[in-house]
Design an enzyme around this catalytic site. Sequence first.
Site, PDB file in Angstrom:
ATOM      1  N   TYR A 131      36.757  36.450  51.942  1.00  0.00           N
ATOM      2  CA  TYR A 131      35.833  36.360  50.572  1.00  0.00           C
ATOM      3  C   TYR A 131      34.554  35.803  50.843  1.00  0.00           C
ATOM      4  CZ  TYR A 131      40.213  37.124  47.861  1.00  0.00           C
ATOM      5  OH  TYR A 131      41.361  37.280  47.184  1.00  0.00           O
ATOM      6  N   PHE A 132      34.525  34.789  51.823  1.00  0.00           N
ATOM      7  CA  PHE A 132      33.100  34.422  52.185  1.00  0.00           C
ATOM      8  C   PHE A 132      32.223  35.600  52.514  1.00  0.00           C
ATOM      9  CE2 PHE A 132      29.720  32.845  55.051  1.00  0.00           C
ATOM     10  CZ  PHE A 132      29.277  31.633  54.494  1.00  0.00           C
ATOM     11  N   LEU A 159      43.603  39.063  52.858  1.00  0.00           N
ATOM     12  CA  LEU A 159      42.592  40.172  52.988  1.00  0.00           C
ATOM     13  C   LEU A 159      42.427  41.041  54.252  1.00  0.00           C
ATOM     14  CD1 LEU A 159      39.616  38.928  51.149  1.00  0.00           C
ATOM     15  CD2 LEU A 159      41.347  39.896  50.284  1.00  0.00           C
ATOM     16  N   GLY A 163      41.471  48.824  52.072  1.00  0.00           N
ATOM     17  CA  GLY A 163      41.560  49.664  50.764  1.00  0.00           C
ATOM     18  C   GLY A 163      42.095  48.554  49.801  1.00  0.00           C
ATOM     19  N   GLY A 283      18.337 104.517  51.084  1.00  0.00           N
ATOM     20  CA  GLY A 283      18.949 105.176  50.209  1.00  0.00           C
ATOM     21  C   GLY A 283      20.056 104.425  49.681  1.00  0.00           C
ATOM     22  N   SER A 290      21.626  95.384  46.375  1.00  0.00           N
ATOM     23  CA  SER A 290      21.650  95.188  44.968  1.00  0.00           C
ATOM     24  C   SER A 290      22.879  94.611  44.305  1.00  0.00           C
ATOM     25  CB  SER A 290      21.026  96.285  43.853  1.00  0.00           C
ATOM     26  OG  SER A 290      20.026  96.691  44.533  1.00  0.00           O
ATOM     27  N   ASP A 445      35.562  59.141  19.376  1.00  0.00           N
ATOM     28  CA  ASP A 445      37.015  59.838  19.503  1.00  0.00           C
ATOM     29  C   ASP A 445      37.821  58.911  20.376  1.00  0.00           C
ATOM     30  OD1 ASP A 445      39.069  61.412  19.148  1.00  0.00           O
ATOM     31  OD2 ASP A 445      38.372  62.862  20.612  1.00  0.00           O
TER      32      ASP A 445
END
Length: 614
Positions: A131-132, A159, A163, A283, A290, A445
Site C-alpha cells: 500500500y505504501f 498484496l 492481478g 493488358g 484494379s 436508456d
Amino acid sequence: MEGFLLGFFITFGFLNSVLDAQQQYAGNQVLDCNNTDEGGPSPAFLYSCTGKSPSCRAFLIFRSQFPYNSVATISNLTSSDPLELARINDVSISELFPPQKEVIVPVNCSCAGWYYQANTTYVTSTVHETYFIIANQTFQGLSTCDILMRENVYGKLDLGYRGLKLQVPLRCACPSRNQVASGAKFILTYLVTWNDRIPEVSKRFSVSARSVVDANGFSEEDPVLYPFTTILIPIPAEPSSSQSRGKPRNRKSKKGLYIGAGTGVAAALLCFVLFLGFMRRKGNGVRVVSWKVEEEKKKLQLSRDLLLGITKVDRALKLHEFKDLEAATGNFAPQNRLSNSVYWGVLCGEVLAIKKMNTDASGELQILNRINHSNLISLYGACQNNGVFYLIYEFMENGSLKDWLHKECCQELQSCSRRIQIALDVANGLLYLHNFTQPAYIHKDINSSNILLNRDLRAKIANFSLAKSAEQGENQQSSARCALNRKGYVAPEYSEAGLVTPMMDVYAFGVVLLELITGKDAVSEQDGEESLLSDAVLSIAHGGNAVFGNLIDPRLQVKHPLGYTIDRSELAVSVIKLSIACLAQEPESRLNMAEVFRTLTRIQLEDAENFTVS
C-alpha cells in the site's frame, strides 16, 4: 438558561467553522501507514468535505514516469478523460511526455463520507507491491496508504499477488465558501517536490501566496514543505500547460520527423504510380491490379463519421476485419450469443463482447470517444462489413443486472451491501455524464438490461445508442418510440412531451433502485394486465401509511450462522425512499445525481458502521 445559550453559541460557532474551514496540510503524516481518524477526519487520509459543494471538477498534478508517460496511460491510471487531459495539457492524444513533466489531470471530485476523493482503480503487477509503494510511488502521493487500507479488503501483508484490483481514492477537494467568495473556481492538488516553496508555486499558478497558505491551514507565509506530499491551490480558472513544469516538447524534432515521414510516403506513392503505369502496358494485368485495389478499398470503406470518431479514440482502439470477428465467435455461433445482438469472442487473446449494430454506429462511437470513467463500458474496437457495424467492448463476466437479479442461486444476491455498491456505481457513472463531460450527456436508456456487472460485481453503464448531448433537442416521434420500447423506466415528461433533460436519467435510476431492493422487474403481468413497479411503490408512498416491508426482496433477509436473521429492512427502506425522491412527477422536484450519489454514499457508510457493530 445562560449555560444553554452558551452551549448553543459554542455549538453553532463550531458547526459554522467546520463548514467554512480550510484543509490542513498533512506533512509527513502521509508516510505513516498507521494513522487513525477515529476522532474525526484526518489529513493523513484525504481532504475533508468542508467545501461549498459535495462534488466538483478538480485538477491534480502528476509527474510523468515510465510506464505512466503518455496521455493514454496517465488517463487510465487516474480514470480521467483522455481527451480532456490532452486538451488541457495542449498535446495530441498520442503524446508521450518527457520524464518528470508535470501533467495536469482533470478529475471528478466527490464527497464519500468524511472525505473528498476522485475514484480510480489499480491492478497490482508485481508481488512486491505494498500500500505504501502504490500510494507514494505509483500515485506519487496523490493517495495515502491509510485510505488504501480502508477502501480495500486486502490486509497489509496480502498484496503479494499479481492481478489484485484495488480501489484507489485520489486526493482532491472542492472550493470552500470563503474561497468561492474570493474568486476561486477550482482546487488544484499540487505534488510537492524538492525545494518547492509557497511563494514560487503560487506565483507560477498566478494566485496569491496568502490564498495558498490559508487553503492548507499554514500559520506562516513560507512554511516547510515535504517532498511526496500535496498542497491545495485555489485557482480562478482552469490551469494551463504553460503553468506546468518539465522539459518542453521538442516541436522542432517532430517537424523533422513529419517531413521525413512525408518524404517517405511521397516516394512510396511515386513508386506505386510508376508500377501502375508499367502494369497498364501488360493488358490483362491491369484488371488484376484494379481488382486488388478495389478490394482493399472495400475493406477500409467505413463511414466518414465512423472514421473521424476512430481517429480521436485512444490508440488501443482497433479496426478489425470481419473475418477476425467470425474466427473469434465461431462464425457467430449460437453458443457465443450473449443477447439478441451481442456475442462473446476471443480477440488477440482476450475475451471481448461484440455487438452487432442495426444502425450507423458513428453516434455511439463519438460519445464513447468523449467519455472515460470506471463505471461506463469501455470500447476496444470496431468493424464494418457490408454496411453492418460491429462494436467491440470489454467483456462483463456477470452479464446484465436484470439477469443477475433473477439468478436461482447466488450468495452475493443476499448481500444488501453488494446491491448498494451496484447502485452507487451506476450513480457515479451518471454523475460523471451529467456534470463532468463537456458537453454534458443524457443516457436516455437507463434500465437494468443496460447495466452490466464485471467479475467483481462492479457495475458499468452500457448501450449509448440513444444518448444525447444535453444541448441537443429531441423530436416527439423518436421519444414516443423510445417510450414504447422502455416502458417502466420512462419519465412522464419524456413520454408525454418528449422533454429531454438529465432528470429523465434520474427517474430511470429510481426504477433501477427499486429493482435492486425488491428483486422484481420494472414491468410485470398480473391477471393479464401490465403492472409497473414504480406505480406500486408510489401508490404505497402516497397512501399516508407507507409500509414497504412487503416490497423488500426476501433474499435480503439472510440467516446468521448462529441461527438468527440479520434484519436489513431499515437499510432497504432508506433506498426505497431515495428511489421515491427520484420518481417525483415533476422533473424539478427530483433529486439531481449529485444529491443521489451523496445520499447513497451516506447509506453505504451507515450500512458499513451498522454491519460492523452487528
